[in-house]
Design an enzyme around this catalytic site. Structure first.
Site, PDB file in Angstrom:
ATOM      1  CE1 TYR A  96      20.210 -30.351  10.032  1.00  0.00           C
ATOM      2  CE2 TYR A  96      22.523 -29.988   9.505  1.00  0.00           C
ATOM      3  CZ  TYR A  96      21.537 -30.291  10.419  1.00  0.00           C
ATOM      4  OH  TYR A  96      21.880 -30.526  11.722  1.00  0.00           O
ATOM      5  CG  ASN A 166      26.752 -28.894   8.443  1.00  0.00           C
ATOM      6  OD1 ASN A 166      27.070 -28.678   9.614  1.00  0.00           O
ATOM      7  ND2 ASN A 166      26.242 -30.049   8.040  1.00  0.00           N
ATOM      8  CD  GLU A 167      29.282 -32.052  10.690  1.00  0.00           C
ATOM      9  OE1 GLU A 167      29.204 -33.010   9.900  1.00  0.00           O
ATOM     10  OE2 GLU A 167      29.020 -32.141  11.895  1.00  0.00           O
ATOM     11  CG  ASP A 208      31.739 -33.071  18.348  1.00  0.00           C
ATOM     12  OD1 ASP A 208      32.696 -32.471  18.890  1.00  0.00           O
ATOM     13  OD2 ASP A 208      30.954 -33.800  18.976  1.00  0.00           O
ATOM     14  CD  GLU A 268      24.582 -31.669  13.441  1.00  0.00           C
ATOM     15  OE1 GLU A 268      25.302 -32.584  13.903  1.00  0.00           O
ATOM     16  OE2 GLU A 268      24.370 -31.529  12.234  1.00  0.00           O
TER      17      GLU A 268
END
Ligand SMILES: *[C@@H]1O[C@H](CO)[C@@H](O)[C@H](O)[C@H]1NC(C)=O
Length: 456
Positions: A96, A166-167, A208, A268
């Site tokens: 990450y 990321n997100e 998610d 993930e």
């Protein structure tokens, strides 16, 4: 993972270690059998030569987001963990954050020797898009750090792909950040092309979040070729053992993305609500999924506060396998890849950009233009990166001056891939070199502006 973002503190000072240029791994590996041939994208799948490539991996960031450490710059820890990776039977780790000033040769070479690729997030806590105020954080100082990371990793055959974010979008209120994330993807692709690097795939790792996942996927794969991602990934914790292909919702996620034209994988996965048996592995690497999905990464290798670990590293000299380690090892060993091409689609069409809705607050599909000073990196290279201890980019430098012309991110130059020139071009003191009306004032007011950076 939800709920684990943090506000990045403005860091203290510059680090000192300078990376030295080195031979590419392909130079050194030539002659012997290369266990990590370069991976390419064709249709909605990854390929290692003529073989379909499925990501079979784990997420790897010992210390978590708070640790602010580069695991690829730690040869001792890296080699210790490669033994475990080999035991697990994986072919990919996701990291990450890395320090773009550090030397990564030893760990990357050891990973390659073990047949393991790296999927790399190019953002860091101090150099990332702020979802609460994306426009300010999308600037040339930020891009300089990202490009320096590309410079540091493009030379390894086992660099599998880059995550542009990321997100960053983590609910229906933050979809306004999407054009900036997409612009970053475009800029990374342009940088890779302009520098003459091989076509390392670039794409986004989505949170998610059910409500807008499909819209994000469509958005990242719509528009001109230079703006579209090379792949799409999302984090998914919906299969909680005991479950099934149907019950988990994965069957629907195959149907929903059936005509998606680029590779998809799970960046993930591994719900830990109940005892983990990783029963989803069997489905992921079977014809249930393989026409649309290219594997995934289990969250996560090391045991951290969130309790998803496979290995306890509290004594770094003697890593302890936890129960989930054996469960995953068994599941991976039992799940062979589907035969042949896995039913992939060779020639799907790009998506349509999603219309504005209650869950998608993007009206204008034009992307912000690349900040003007960042264009120089295309020609000259990014130069020395700021590392993990750099002063940060959240409100630094010069931002975008408006919408880009469609297609303007196309590769325009074939500058020689020599990144030794152009150092320091990106380190502009906040508030000093702002080319945008009004920006200087905003920058001055927000000199210690926190940036949201999400690891989990
Ligand atoms: C949508 O975005 C605009 C700014 O681009 C903002 O003013 C508005 O509040 C947003 N709407 C929602 C529902 O979040």
């Amino acid at each position: 993972m939800k709920g684990a973002s943090f506000v990045a503190a403005t860091a203290a000072l510059a680090s000192t270690a300078l990376a030295t240029p080195s031979k590419s791994i392909s130079e050194r590996a030539s002659g012997s059998g290369n266990k990590t041939p370069q991976v390419t994208v064709k249709g909605n799948a990854f390929w290692a030569g003529n073989e379909r490539f499925y990501i079979r991996g784990v997420d790897y960031q010992p210390g978590g987001s708070g640790g602010k450490a580069d695991p690829i710059a730690d040869p001792t820890g890296c080699k210790r963990d490669i033994e475990k990776f080999t035991e697990l039977g994986i072919n990919t780790i996701r990291v990450y954050m890395v320090d773009n000033r550090a030397d990564h040769d030893e760990c990357m070479n050891a990973l390659a020797a073990a047949g393991i690729y790296l999927a790399l997030d190019v953002n860091t806590p101090e150099y990332s898009i702020n979802r609460a105020d994306p426009e300010i954080s999308y600037n040339n100082v930020y891009l300089q750090s990202l490009f320096a990371t590309v410079d540091a990793f493009q030379k390894y055959d086992n660099t599998l792909l880059f995550f542009s974010g990321n997100e960053v979008i983590n609910d229906d209120q933050t979809t306004g950040a999407a054009p900036f994330v997409k612009a970053v993807t475009r800029d990374l692709k342009q940088y890779i092309g302009s520098r003459g690097y091989r076509k390392i795939p670039v794409g986004y790792s989505a949170a998610d979040v059910d409500s807008n996942r499909f819209e994000i996927a469509q958005y990242m794969n719509c528009g001109t070729d230079d703006e579209r991602s090379d792949f799409f990934a999302f984090n998914d914790y919906s299969w909680c053992d005991p479950s099934t292909f149907q019950e988990s919702g994965w069957k629907d996620k195959v149907a929903k993305y059936a005509s998606y034209s680029i590779p998809i994988f799970l960046s993930e996965y591994g719900c830990n609500t109940n005892t983990r048996k990783f029963e989803e592995v069997k489905s992921l690497y079977s014809s249930d999924m393989s026409s649309v999905y290219s594997g995934g990464l289990v969250y996560e290798y090391s045991q951290e506060d969130s309790n998803y670990g496979l290995v306890d590293l509290s004594n770094p000299r003697s890593p302890k396998e936890l129960a989930d380690f054996a469960a995953l090892k068994t599941a991976y060993a039992a799940a062979k890849n589907p035969s042949g091409d896995g039913g992939y689609s060779q020639s799907g069409s790009p998506a349509q950009c999603p219309p504005k809705s209650n869950t998608w607050n993007v009206t204008d599909n034009a992307l912000p233009a690349i900040p003007t000073p960042a264009m120089a990196y295309m020609q000259k290279g990014a130069g020395q990166g700021p590392g993990l201890d750099g002063p940060g980019s959240q409100s630094a430098g010069t931002g975008s001056s408006g919408d880009a012309e469609p297609g303007s991110g196309a590769v325009t130059s074939t500058a020689s891939p020599d990144s030794s020139q152009g150092a320091a071009a990106g380190l502009i003191i906040p508030g000093v070199d702002s080319g945008v009306v009004g920006m200087a004032a905003i920058v001055a007011l927000s000199a210690v502006f926190g940036g949201v950076f999400t690891l989990l």
